[in-house]
Enzyme design. Structure first.
Site, mmCIF file in Angstrom:
data_model
loop_
_atom_site.group_PDB
_atom_site.id
_atom_site.type_symbol
_atom_site.label_atom_id
_atom_site.label_comp_id
_atom_site.label_asym_id
_atom_site.label_seq_id
_atom_site.Cartn_x
_atom_site.Cartn_y
_atom_site.Cartn_z
ATOM 1 C CG HIS A 75 -3.275 -14.108 -0.999
ATOM 2 N ND1 HIS A 75 -2.126 -14.852 -0.873
ATOM 3 C CD2 HIS A 75 -2.851 -12.885 -1.378
ATOM 4 C CE1 HIS A 75 -1.082 -14.113 -1.159
ATOM 5 N NE2 HIS A 75 -1.491 -12.906 -1.484
ATOM 6 C CG HIS A 77 -1.693 -7.930 -0.677
ATOM 7 N ND1 HIS A 77 -0.694 -8.014 0.263
ATOM 8 C CD2 HIS A 77 -1.589 -9.047 -1.439
ATOM 9 C CE1 HIS A 77 -0.005 -9.126 0.070
ATOM 10 N NE2 HIS A 77 -0.519 -9.770 -0.950
ATOM 11 C CG HIS A 90 3.152 -13.272 0.444
ATOM 12 N ND1 HIS A 90 2.238 -12.959 1.403
ATOM 13 C CD2 HIS A 90 2.641 -12.796 -0.751
ATOM 14 C CE1 HIS A 90 1.216 -12.308 0.837
ATOM 15 N NE2 HIS A 90 1.436 -12.203 -0.457
ATOM 16 C CD GLU A 120 4.308 -13.222 -5.247
ATOM 17 O OE1 GLU A 120 4.774 -12.840 -4.152
ATOM 18 O OE2 GLU A 120 3.504 -12.534 -5.901
ATOM 19 C CG ASP A 167 -1.370 -11.387 -4.863
ATOM 20 O OD1 ASP A 167 -1.342 -11.085 -3.651
ATOM 21 O OD2 ASP A 167 -0.342 -11.623 -5.519
ATOM 22 C CG ASP A 168 -1.668 -7.071 -4.850
ATOM 23 O OD1 ASP A 168 -1.843 -6.468 -3.778
ATOM 24 O OD2 ASP A 168 -0.815 -7.967 -4.990
#
Ligand SMILES: Nc1ncnc2[nH]cnc12
Ligand SMILES: [Zn+2]
Length: 322
Positions: free
Chosen positions: A11, A13, A189, A192, A270-271
């Site tokens: 995961h 992005h 998603h 969250e 994630d990011d």
């Protein structure tokens, strides 16, 4: 430190993996003013809505197939240096359309970056096409049809990202039906920025093998038992959750409680630069702050490979490398 541990990620992005230094290089290349976007080497945002705006501004700095190839190669090469053998990057053909190069060139660029990183380091990569919740149902179905038609060997999964507090999972049921019929692996998603109901809807309507985050399932003990019983894999991203204020710190994060309840959990970034983290930092935090033993962390990495959206030969090869 967990440099000695092999790692796998389900995961991340891809636009969210752009380091601010690379974003600055891109901004100079295209003459874009980034004041208010990057300050003191960090991305500027204060809450989830601002984060999404910031993310889209950074994404808009990548404008050609080559830009996307550099982005993917840079990220995967860095992951490999930290001991990572597998990574699924979440990609958004809608970004390709927004910048005007189109979805095909966007994916071609990313695929070239994945191939270049694999040739250099051996890291295996796949792409998960995401629809974007706040763009609504029609855009989602258009992108799902595109994903179903785009028969690319590195495109193996389908996700729903964006503002979880907008629309309902049911609005994306048809998009997921299209992706499922096309044979793509399904994740979504949920749990969250919204709570247990969102996770329950995701399980009932999408029937995914994995949930992106899913951590707010902890608010409902029956739901946690269901996730454990069904073997649904949670792509947890503790650093992201803490940066976004979902939990107050690592001590308050439910990763251990979910794992102890029998849920299958994995570690993800994630990011990463948006949340001042990286995959290796997530592993370090799991070890040093959350107190997981190496064997417990290795079990999470194994779970990631078991749940990866890859063909069985590739899975066997990856498992043999652990
Ligand atoms: N953490 C996140 N949640 C939802 N959508 C996203 N898009 C990029 N990062 C995201
Ligand atoms: Zn995400």
């Amino acid at each position: 430190m967990t440099l000695h541990l092999k790692k796998a990620e389900l995961h991340c992005h891809i636009e969210g993996a752009a380091p601010p230094s690379l974003a600055l290089t891109q901004a100079e290349k295209y003459g874009v003013d980034v004041s208010g976007l990057i300050e003191d080497g960090s991305y500027v945002w204060t809450d989830f809505s601002e984060f999404i705006v910031c993310y889209d501004r950074v994404a808009s700095l990548f404008r050609t197939e080559e830009d996307y190839a550099v982005l993917a190669e840079t990220y995967l090469t860095e992951l490999s240096a930290a001991g990572t053998i597998y990574s699924e990057i979440i990609v958004s053909p809608d970004h390709g359309n927004t910048i005007g190069i189109g979805a095909d060139a966007y994916l071609r660029g990313l695929a070239a970056g994945i191939a270049a990183a694999r040739a250099k380091t051996g890291i295996e990569g796949r792409m998960i096409i995401t629809i974007i919740r706040h763009l609504g149902r029609e855009a989602a179905e258009r992108t799902a049809l595109y994903a179903a038609r785009r028969d690319h060997p590195l495109v193996t999964g389908f996700n729903l990202a964006g503002e979880e507090r907008m629309y309902r999972v049911a609005d994306f049921a048809r998009a997921y039906d299209i992706a499922r019929d096309a044979g793509l692996g399904l994740t979504i998603h949920a749990g969250e920025m919204a709570g247990a109901d969102s996770v329950r809807d995701a399980l009932d309507i999408v029937r995914p093998s994995r949930i992106s985050h899913g951590v707010r399932a902890i608010e409902d003990a029956d739901l946690v038992r269901r996730i454990a019983a069904e073997g649904v894999v949670l792509e947890t991203c503790p650093g992201s959750n803490i940066a976004l204020g979902v939990f107050t710190g690592f001590h308050a994060h439910p990763l251990r409680a979910l794992r102890d309840a029998g849920c299958r959990v994995t570690l993800n970034a994630d990011d990463p630069p948006f949340f001042h983290t990286s995959l290796s930092q997530e592993y370090d935090m799991a070890s040093e702050v959350m107190g997981f033993a190496d064997a417990e962390i290795n079990a999470m990495t194994r779970t990631a490979i078991e749940a990866a959206f890859v063909d069985e030969d590739t899975r066997a090869t990856l498992l043999s490398r652990l």
